[in-house]
Design a protein around this motif. Structure first.
Motif, short mmCIF file in Angstrom:
data_model
loop_
_atom_site.label_atom_id
_atom_site.label_comp_id
_atom_site.label_asym_id
_atom_site.label_seq_id
_atom_site.Cartn_x
_atom_site.Cartn_y
_atom_site.Cartn_z
N SER A 106 39.26 51.05 37.47
CA SER A 106 40.63 50.64 37.81
C SER A 106 41.37 51.84 38.36
O SER A 106 40.87 52.96 38.35
CB SER A 106 41.35 50.09 36.57
OG SER A 106 41.46 51.10 35.56
N GLY A 107 42.57 51.59 38.86
CA GLY A 107 43.36 52.65 39.46
C GLY A 107 43.25 52.61 40.98
O GLY A 107 42.64 51.71 41.55
N SER A 108 43.85 53.61 41.63
CA SER A 108 43.82 53.64 43.09
C SER A 108 43.45 55.02 43.60
O SER A 108 43.74 56.04 42.98
CB SER A 108 45.17 53.21 43.67
OG SER A 108 46.18 54.16 43.36
N LEU A 109 42.79 55.02 44.76
CA LEU A 109 42.39 56.23 45.46
C LEU A 109 42.76 56.05 46.93
O LEU A 109 42.26 55.14 47.59
CB LEU A 109 40.88 56.46 45.36
CG LEU A 109 40.30 56.80 43.99
CD1 LEU A 109 38.83 56.44 43.92
CD2 LEU A 109 40.46 58.30 43.73
N ARG A 110 43.64 56.93 47.44
CA ARG A 110 44.06 56.81 48.83
C ARG A 110 43.96 58.16 49.51
O ARG A 110 44.20 59.21 48.90
CB ARG A 110 45.49 56.27 48.91
CG ARG A 110 45.65 54.89 48.30
CD ARG A 110 47.05 54.33 48.51
NE ARG A 110 47.31 54.04 49.91
CZ ARG A 110 46.92 52.94 50.54
NH1 ARG A 110 46.22 52.01 49.88
NH2 ARG A 110 47.21 52.74 51.81
N PHE A 111 43.61 58.11 50.81
CA PHE A 111 43.48 59.32 51.61
C PHE A 111 44.16 59.07 52.95
O PHE A 111 43.79 58.14 53.68
CB PHE A 111 41.99 59.66 51.83
CG PHE A 111 41.77 60.90 52.65
CD1 PHE A 111 41.97 62.15 52.10
CD2 PHE A 111 41.35 60.81 53.97
CE1 PHE A 111 41.78 63.30 52.85
CE2 PHE A 111 41.14 61.95 54.74
CZ PHE A 111 41.35 63.20 54.17
N ALA A 112 45.15 59.88 53.23
CA ALA A 112 45.93 59.72 54.46
C ALA A 112 46.44 58.28 54.61
O ALA A 112 46.43 57.71 55.70
CB ALA A 112 45.10 60.12 55.68
N GLY A 113 46.83 57.69 53.47
CA GLY A 113 47.37 56.34 53.47
C GLY A 113 46.33 55.24 53.45
O GLY A 113 46.69 54.05 53.35
N LYS A 114 45.04 55.58 53.52
CA LYS A 114 43.98 54.58 53.54
C LYS A 114 43.35 54.42 52.16
O LYS A 114 43.14 55.41 51.45
CB LYS A 114 42.89 54.96 54.56
CG LYS A 114 43.37 55.03 56.00
CD LYS A 114 42.24 55.40 56.92
CE LYS A 114 42.68 55.38 58.39
NZ LYS A 114 43.70 56.40 58.69
N ASP A 115 43.02 53.21 51.79
CA ASP A 115 42.39 52.90 50.51
C ASP A 115 40.93 53.34 50.56
O ASP A 115 40.17 52.93 51.44
CB ASP A 115 42.48 51.39 50.24
CG ASP A 115 42.06 51.03 48.83
OD1 ASP A 115 41.61 51.92 48.07
OD2 ASP A 115 42.17 49.84 48.48
N LEU A 116 40.52 54.20 49.61
CA LEU A 116 39.13 54.67 49.56
C LEU A 116 38.23 53.75 48.76
O LEU A 116 37.00 53.81 48.91
CB LEU A 116 39.07 56.07 48.95
CG LEU A 116 39.74 57.20 49.73
CD1 LEU A 116 39.63 58.50 48.93
CD2 LEU A 116 39.12 57.37 51.11
N ILE A 117 38.79 52.92 47.90
CA ILE A 117 37.97 52.09 47.02
C ILE A 117 37.22 51.05 47.84
O ILE A 117 37.80 50.34 48.65
CB ILE A 117 38.83 51.42 45.93
CG1 ILE A 117 39.47 52.49 45.04
CG2 ILE A 117 37.99 50.46 45.10
CD1 ILE A 117 40.41 51.95 43.99
N GLY A 118 35.92 51.00 47.61
CA GLY A 118 35.06 50.07 48.33
C GLY A 118 34.36 50.68 49.52
O GLY A 118 33.43 50.07 50.08
N LEU A 119 34.78 51.89 49.94
CA LEU A 119 34.12 52.54 51.06
C LEU A 119 32.84 53.22 50.61
O LEU A 119 32.75 53.76 49.50
CB LEU A 119 35.04 53.59 51.69
CG LEU A 119 36.35 53.10 52.31
CD1 LEU A 119 37.07 54.27 52.98
CD2 LEU A 119 36.12 51.97 53.30
N GLU A 120 31.84 53.21 51.48
CA GLU A 120 30.59 53.93 51.22
C GLU A 120 30.79 55.42 51.53
O GLU A 120 31.69 55.78 52.31
CB GLU A 120 29.47 53.35 52.08
CG GLU A 120 29.11 51.93 51.74
CD GLU A 120 28.64 51.76 50.29
OE1 GLU A 120 27.90 52.65 49.81
OE2 GLU A 120 29.03 50.78 49.66
N PRO A 121 29.95 56.29 50.94
CA PRO A 121 30.13 57.73 51.18
C PRO A 121 30.18 58.12 52.66
O PRO A 121 30.98 58.98 53.03
CB PRO A 121 28.92 58.34 50.47
CG PRO A 121 28.65 57.40 49.33
CD PRO A 121 28.93 56.03 49.90
N TYR A 122 29.38 57.49 53.51
CA TYR A 122 29.40 57.87 54.92
C TYR A 122 30.73 57.47 55.57
O TYR A 122 31.21 58.17 56.49
CB TYR A 122 28.22 57.24 55.67
CG TYR A 122 28.35 55.77 55.97
CD1 TYR A 122 28.92 55.33 57.16
CD2 TYR A 122 27.88 54.80 55.07
CE1 TYR A 122 29.04 53.97 57.45
CE2 TYR A 122 28.00 53.46 55.35
CZ TYR A 122 28.58 53.05 56.54
OH TYR A 122 28.70 51.71 56.82
#
Length: 239
Positions: free
Chosen positions: A58-74
């Motif tokens: 749970s919680g949130s992870l954002r980078f430069a305004g974009k949601d990181l959750i669900g993204l693959e490492p590449y």
């Protein structure tokens, strides 16, 4: 300052062990921060969450305004989040220059001038033709840092960059990290146990304990903090 990385109330549980327990951390564009804490407190878990190697409960992870959750490492890497692991990930049979040339493949800045710039940054101009596997341990670390920088990160994650280094290599690594931060302007998040290194790096410091950021401030502020002293004396968690 514009916030680049925003970690908010992140939870991650491994069979009852909470590696992230309401973990919150922000890092501004171009900021450098050193992350300290005892072994097992969740520092590497944070890196794994940010890079997509782990998914939070749970919680949130954002980078430069974009949601990181669900993204693959590449996909995370394509956004500009790049990581340097503890063990150098170089091509030992290739020369120093060839390692950097491989890292520059696909870059718009590939060429002799860019290669020379990276060799200078890594303090390896005189060893450009040497097999990378024959470099000293510290030099291998510097080479990989230069290889990561070849991809122009917006956020550089360094996991114990001085692990196994001599005192002289550690001092040179401090100079290298400060140099790359000044010249490239990327945000830098460093995990480190060597408090002498942390002091010399001269950037803000955050203390993690049991999956949370408990303190954040200057080296001098954290050095004088009773909790920091307790943690590093081993009373809160095993070092």
């Amino acid at each position: 300052m514009t916030q680049l990385l925003e970690v908010a109330e992140v939870e991650k549980d491994f069979g009852g062990v909470r590696a992230a327990a309401g973990l919150s951390l922000t890092l501004a564009e171009g900021e450098m921060l050193c992350l300290i804490g005892p072994n097992g407190c969740g520092k590497t878990t944070l890196f794994n969450l940010v890079t997509g190697a782990l998914k939070p409960d749970s919680g949130s992870l954002r980078f430069a305004g974009k949601d990181l959750i669900g993204l693959e490492p590449y996909q995370v890497a394509r956004l500009g989040i790049l990581r340097k692991f503890q063990v150098p990930g170089i091509y030992p049979e290739l020369s120093v220059a060839e390692n950097l040339t491989v890292a520059l493949v696909g870059s718009e800045e590939a060429g002799d001038a860019r290669l020379a710039d990276l060799l200078a940054l890594a303090r390896l101009e005189g060893k450009r033709g040497q097999e990378a596997g024959r470099l000293a341990h510290g030099e291998k670390q510097w080479l990989e840092i230069a290889m990561v920088l070849a991809r122009r990160p917006r956020l550089l994650l360094l996991d114990e960059p001085t692990n196994g280094m001599t005192a002289a290599e550690t001092a040179a690594t401090v100079a290298l990290i400060r140099d790359l931060h000044r010249r490239f302007g990327c945000a830098v998040l460093v995990i480190e146990h060597d408090m002498g290194f942390v002091r010399e790096l001269g950037c803000p410091v955050a203390l993690m304990v049991r999956g949370r950021i408990e303190r954040r401030g200057s080296y001098e502020e954290l050095q004088a903090d009773p909790l920091v002293r307790e943690v590093y004396l081993g009373a809160v968690e095993p070092a």
